[in-house]
Motif scaffolding. Structure first.
Motif, PDB file in Angstrom:
ATOM      1  N   ASN A 134       5.537  64.355  20.355  1.00 45.83           N
ATOM      2  CA  ASN A 134       6.196  64.339  19.044  1.00 45.83           C
ATOM      3  C   ASN A 134       7.627  64.851  19.132  1.00 45.83           C
ATOM      4  OD1 ASN A 134       3.968  63.301  17.740  1.00 45.83           O
ATOM      5  ND2 ASN A 134       3.152  65.302  17.161  1.00 45.83           N
ATOM      6  N   GLN A 135       7.841  65.880  19.936  1.00 43.14           N
ATOM      7  CA  GLN A 135       9.195  66.409  20.093  1.00 43.14           C
ATOM      8  C   GLN A 135      10.106  65.407  20.794  1.00 43.14           C
ATOM      9  OE1 GLN A 135       7.870  70.035  22.047  1.00 43.14           O
ATOM     10  NE2 GLN A 135       8.669  71.283  20.364  1.00 43.14           N
ATOM     11  N   MET A 136       9.582  64.741  21.841  1.00 42.78           N
ATOM     12  CA  MET A 136      10.387  63.732  22.513  1.00 42.78           C
ATOM     13  C   MET A 136      10.650  62.543  21.591  1.00 42.78           C
ATOM     14  SD  MET A 136      12.240  62.714  24.877  1.00 42.78           S
ATOM     15  CE  MET A 136      12.048  64.226  25.805  1.00 42.78           C
ATOM     16  N   ASP A 137       9.681  62.222  20.748  1.00 41.20           N
ATOM     17  CA  ASP A 137       9.859  61.155  19.766  1.00 41.20           C
ATOM     18  C   ASP A 137      11.060  61.464  18.869  1.00 41.20           C
ATOM     19  OD1 ASP A 137       9.184  58.933  17.977  1.00 41.20           O
ATOM     20  OD2 ASP A 137       8.437  60.489  16.627  1.00 41.20           O
ATOM     21  N   GLN A 138      11.189  62.699  18.421  1.00 40.92           N
ATOM     22  CA  GLN A 138      12.318  63.077  17.571  1.00 40.92           C
ATOM     23  C   GLN A 138      13.639  62.994  18.334  1.00 40.92           C
ATOM     24  OE1 GLN A 138      12.090  63.545  14.261  1.00 40.92           O
ATOM     25  NE2 GLN A 138       9.937  62.944  14.617  1.00 40.92           N
ATOM     26  N   LYS A 139      13.632  63.382  19.618  1.00 42.65           N
ATOM     27  CA  LYS A 139      14.851  63.289  20.426  1.00 42.65           C
ATOM     28  C   LYS A 139      15.296  61.838  20.589  1.00 42.65           C
ATOM     29  CE  LYS A 139      14.167  67.489  23.210  1.00 42.65           C
ATOM     30  NZ  LYS A 139      14.024  68.032  24.591  1.00 42.65           N
ATOM     31  N   LEU A 140      14.345  60.953  20.829  1.00 46.38           N
ATOM     32  CA  LEU A 140      14.684  59.541  21.013  1.00 46.38           C
ATOM     33  C   LEU A 140      15.182  58.925  19.712  1.00 46.38           C
ATOM     34  CD1 LEU A 140      11.759  58.406  23.355  1.00 46.38           C
ATOM     35  CD2 LEU A 140      14.147  58.818  23.968  1.00 46.38           C
ATOM     36  N   ARG A 141      14.625  59.349  18.604  1.00 49.22           N
ATOM     37  CA  ARG A 141      15.105  58.832  17.314  1.00 49.22           C
ATOM     38  C   ARG A 141      16.551  59.276  17.063  1.00 49.22           C
ATOM     39  NH1 ARG A 141      11.234  56.532  14.293  1.00 49.22           N
ATOM     40  NH2 ARG A 141       9.096  56.779  15.024  1.00 49.22           N
ATOM     41  N   ARG A 142      16.873  60.525  17.403  1.00 48.90           N
ATOM     42  CA  ARG A 142      18.257  60.972  17.265  1.00 48.90           C
ATOM     43  C   ARG A 142      19.172  60.170  18.182  1.00 48.90           C
ATOM     44  NH1 ARG A 142      15.773  66.137  16.858  1.00 48.90           N
ATOM     45  NH2 ARG A 142      16.093  66.557  19.080  1.00 48.90           N
ATOM     46  N   LEU A 143      18.682  59.878  19.384  1.00 50.25           N
ATOM     47  CA  LEU A 143      19.462  59.076  20.319  1.00 50.25           C
ATOM     48  C   LEU A 143      19.799  57.711  19.732  1.00 50.25           C
ATOM     49  CD1 LEU A 143      20.600  58.665  23.242  1.00 50.25           C
ATOM     50  CD2 LEU A 143      18.346  57.774  23.842  1.00 50.25           C
ATOM     51  N   VAL A 144      18.823  57.075  19.097  1.00 50.86           N
ATOM     52  CA  VAL A 144      19.056  55.761  18.484  1.00 50.86           C
ATOM     53  C   VAL A 144      20.087  55.861  17.374  1.00 50.86           C
ATOM     54  CG1 VAL A 144      17.989  53.925  17.112  1.00 50.86           C
ATOM     55  CG2 VAL A 144      16.785  54.851  19.098  1.00 50.86           C
ATOM     56  N   ASP A 145      19.947  56.862  16.508  1.00 50.21           N
ATOM     57  CA  ASP A 145      20.874  56.984  15.381  1.00 50.21           C
ATOM     58  C   ASP A 145      22.268  57.418  15.816  1.00 50.21           C
ATOM     59  OD1 ASP A 145      19.119  56.111  13.443  1.00 50.21           O
ATOM     60  OD2 ASP A 145      18.340  58.117  12.995  1.00 50.21           O
ATOM     61  N   GLU A 146      22.372  58.104  16.980  1.00 50.55           N
ATOM     62  CA  GLU A 146      23.681  58.500  17.504  1.00 50.55           C
ATOM     63  C   GLU A 146      24.423  57.326  18.148  1.00 50.55           C
ATOM     64  OE1 GLU A 146      22.724  61.564  20.256  1.00 50.55           O
ATOM     65  OE2 GLU A 146      22.711  63.172  18.768  1.00 50.55           O
ATOM     66  N   ASN A 147      23.724  56.230  18.396  1.00 49.66           N
ATOM     67  CA  ASN A 147      24.327  55.090  19.101  1.00 49.66           C
ATOM     68  C   ASN A 147      24.086  53.785  18.339  1.00 49.66           C
ATOM     69  OD1 ASN A 147      25.107  56.227  22.023  1.00 49.66           O
ATOM     70  ND2 ASN A 147      23.177  57.185  21.386  1.00 49.66           N
ATOM     71  N   ASP A 163       8.095  70.074  26.098  1.00 48.20           N
ATOM     72  CA  ASP A 163       8.223  69.082  25.029  1.00 48.20           C
ATOM     73  C   ASP A 163       6.930  68.307  24.842  1.00 48.20           C
ATOM     74  OD1 ASP A 163      10.849  69.663  24.406  1.00 48.20           O
ATOM     75  OD2 ASP A 163      11.665  68.200  25.822  1.00 48.20           O
ATOM     76  N   SER A 164       6.449  68.257  23.625  1.00 49.44           N
ATOM     77  CA  SER A 164       5.307  67.409  23.298  1.00 49.44           C
ATOM     78  C   SER A 164       5.803  65.992  23.073  1.00 49.44           C
ATOM     79  CB  SER A 164       4.608  67.917  22.040  1.00 49.44           C
ATOM     80  OG  SER A 164       5.470  67.781  20.918  1.00 49.44           O
ATOM     81  N   PHE A 206      11.240  57.010  31.615  1.00 51.65           N
ATOM     82  CA  PHE A 206      11.607  58.281  32.231  1.00 51.65           C
ATOM     83  C   PHE A 206      11.080  58.333  33.659  1.00 51.65           C
ATOM     84  CE2 PHE A 206      11.619  59.079  27.747  1.00 51.65           C
ATOM     85  CZ  PHE A 206      12.548  60.087  27.513  1.00 51.65           C
ATOM     86  N   LYS A 207      11.808  59.044  34.501  1.00 49.14           N
ATOM     87  CA  LYS A 207      11.292  59.363  35.824  1.00 49.14           C
ATOM     88  C   LYS A 207      11.678  60.803  36.127  1.00 49.14           C
ATOM     89  CE  LYS A 207      10.705  57.662  40.510  1.00 49.14           C
ATOM     90  NZ  LYS A 207      10.949  56.559  41.459  1.00 49.14           N
ATOM     91  N   TRP A 208      10.667  61.585  36.577  1.00 45.99           N
ATOM     92  CA  TRP A 208      10.881  63.006  36.816  1.00 45.99           C
ATOM     93  C   TRP A 208      11.512  63.667  35.593  1.00 45.99           C
ATOM     94  CZ3 TRP A 208      12.769  60.740  41.872  1.00 45.99           C
ATOM     95  CH2 TRP A 208      11.713  60.679  42.791  1.00 45.99           C
ATOM     96  N   ASN A 209      10.987  63.303  34.437  1.00 44.60           N
ATOM     97  CA  ASN A 209      11.372  63.906  33.155  1.00 44.60           C
ATOM     98  C   ASN A 209      12.821  63.642  32.746  1.00 44.60           C
ATOM     99  OD1 ASN A 209       8.833  64.854  32.687  1.00 44.60           O
ATOM    100  ND2 ASN A 209       9.264  66.964  33.300  1.00 44.60           N
TER     101      ASN A 209
END
Length: 583
Positions: A101-114, A98-99, A166-169
């Motif tokens: 940018n890719q993690m950024d997109q995952k975190l944005r989905r996390l925010v919108d899911e909650n 994961d780059s 994050f810790k250990w990914n």
């Protein structure tokens, strides 16, 4: 924009004291009964009604976190404006593929899911690369919140950040200081140039003498309104440096009517050796090598090694008190230089004590901090001004200037010694600079505590600068060996308020030394302290940041190795809830 941070005196108005009967009440946005400012806010009368310091604590409970259709049960501190802190078993993986940018997109989905957890939308979050960091097994991503005011660019919300740790990914902690739902705000009615003119007229700005140090930038500013509710206004933020009297001033000018909303002050083969004081003015001077000093002979340049050794011919060599980590200036003008002899270069105390003290102690401190964290700040020289004269700042003082990123130390008078003659003060002011470099000074009380703890880790003493005052050499500026409680001991003085968390850090240091031994305990506390600064900007978040660093398996729900040492220390100061596992 950063400001001048003083050791003893702060000339800006601090935040109002928050008044709570219990640290775990639902209403986490209360404050003392205060009367709105009736006088005009100005450079001569720098008042600020309702300036906000977020109150971290609400109710501790179980929080359901949705991650890609899976539900995780985390522990959270909930408030009326969302969950301000939550932690638990790793819920989101950051794979090696994961780059950012890719993690950024995952975190944005996390925010919108909650939405009930965050009470913000992902589109309002802007990645802060300066405040995001990788350090060993730790990864931190921080976002600043920005809102659309029907302008070309979204507008930042002052001090509104969301941090994922994050810790250990694996994601194991989130802190959310984004203020939750914000009502509709009107577009600005004045231009940036108009706001700048308001500040310049208020300061009696003189062309060619004073200096505009930042553009007028639009921000959304939270504050407590006269109805005792958390309110928001759009303001232009800008900074101006005054030459006489000297100072750096940050203005908040309302974008609706052009009135001044807030005015704040924002203000270390042949050898090279020096004569320094080990710590305090009453100590016996010692001779010690000065590492990494710059050497030149008109033809070339060299740098002394960590033992102060250099190879250049001493018949032609000239050393200056400037090196890899410190550049000293006398009276803000020139760096002291001295010609070598066959015996080397010696900066004697009679002529160079201020500069040698600053150079040696800050270089020593920088090397110590580099054992725990990595930062561009630690790899660049910081400018230290010694024997500073000031018409507006009284003696017995020193400060970090966040505008030009310098450390400044005043000369002595009948009451006090030169502040650069005291290692504690050199360490303290460097602590402000470090706090500034790790994402900016966001919390004045936290930054004062950082400076005090940086000093305590070097001196082993809870007392800051005993020996500062000539009449009473045993009297310190402050003593961290106290128990102050949040929110009871909040105050407009950040030096005093900083002792709330500073006392917790120092007691933790003592407890670790009792458990591990004097030096091992010191190194462990330094490791926890310095590394938690990478992702922590408020003393209300310090306990959470320490737990992430202390964790050893990427799961905060099962505790940390030193949880039951840290928890009661922070809990009795109102900075954490007592953990039943530690009773």
């Amino acid at each position: 924009m950063k400001f001048i941070r003083f050791l003893l005196v702060l000339s800006f108005v601090s935040t109002p004291t928050l008044a709570l009967q219990d640290p775990f009440v639902d209403d986490d946005w209360t404050y003392d009964e205060i009367t709105p400012d009736t006088d005009e806010i100005s450079y001569q009368n720098p008042k600020s009604y309702g300036e906000l310091a977020p109150h971290l604590w609400g109710r501790v409970n179980s929080v359901a976190l949705n991650v890609g259709g899976q539900r995780f049960s985390w522990t959270g501190i909930s408030s009326s404006r969302g969950v301000v802190s939550l932690w638990g078993e790793g819920a989101l993986e950051w794979s090696d593929d994961d780059s950012l940018n890719q993690m950024d997109q995952k975190l944005r989905r996390l925010v919108d899911e909650n939405p009930q957890v965050f009470q913000i939308q992902a589109k309002e979050l802007y990645l802060s690369k300066k405040r995001s960091a990788y350090a060993g097994p730790f990864k931190t991503i921080t976002y600043q919140r920005r809102l659309n005011l029907k302008l070309e660019q979204p507008v930042a919300v002052e001090r509104a950040f969301v941090t994922f740790r994050f810790k250990w990914n694996r994601l194991i902690q989130i802190t959310n200081h984004s203020y939750g739902k914000i009502g509709q705000l009107s577009a600005p009615q004045i231009e940036a140039d108009d706001a700048l003119q308001v500040a310049l007229e208020d300061l009696n700005f003189k062309n060619g003498q004073d200096q505009i140090t930042s553009k007028a930038t639009l921000e959304i500013q939270p504050f407590f309104g006269v109805n005792k509710q958390l309110t928001f206004r759009s303001v232009y933020q800008l900074s101006v440096r005054k030459k006489n009297p000297a100072g750096l001033w940050r203005y908040s000018v309302r974008s609706d009517d052009g009135s001044i909303a807030r005015v704040m002050s924002g203000l270390h083969t042949t050898t090279v050796a020096g004569e320094v004081l080990p710590r305090l003015p009453q100590d016996t001077k010692i001779q010690i090598p000065l590492p990494f000093v710059h050497i030149s002979d008109g033809k070339g340049k060299e740098q002394a090694n960590e033992r102060g050794e250099f190879q250049m011919d001493p018949e032609t060599a000239i050393a200056e008190l400037s090196g890899s980590f410190v550049k000293t200036l006398r009276s803000e003008r020139e760096t002291p230089r001295k010609r070598a002899t066959s015996e080397g270069v010696f900066f004697d105390a009679q002529n160079f004590l201020d500069e040698s003290m600053a150079y040696f102690h800050i270089t020593h401190l920088n090397q110590f901090a580099q054992r725990f964290i990595k930062s561009d700040f630690l790899r660049k020289p910081i400018v230290v001004n010694t024997k500073v004269k000031s018409q507006s700042i009284k003696s017995c003082n020193a400060w970090f200037d966040g505008g030009d990123k310098t450390l400044n130390f005043l000369e002595s008078d009948k009451d006090c010694h030169n502040t650069s003659h005291i290692a504690d003060i050199l360490y303290h002011e460097w602590g402000h600079a470090l706090d500034d470099a790790l994402g900016g000074i966001q919390d004045g009380a936290f930054s004062e505590a950082v400076g005090d703890m940086v000093s305590a880790l070097m001196t082993g003493d809870s007392k800051l600068a005993p020996g500062m005052f000539r009449k009473d050499p045993s009297k310190p500026i402050r003593d961290m060996n106290v128990v102050k409680i949040y929110p009871r001991d909040q105050t407009r003085d950040p030096h005093s308020e900083g002792l709330i968390v500073g006392g917790a850090w120092y007691e933790s240091l003592v407890a670790l030394q009792d458990k591990l031994g004097p030096e091992e305990g010191r190194l462990k506390m330094a490791d926890l302290f310095y590394r938690h600064l990478v992702s922590t900007d408020s003393y209300l978040d310090s306990y959470q940041g320490l737990l992430v660093i202390d964790d050893d398996d990427g799961d905060l729900s099962n505790g940390t190795p030193h949880l039951c040492l840290l928890n009661p220390i922070f809990a009795k100061r109102g900075l954490a809830d007592y953990d039943d596992r530690c009773r």
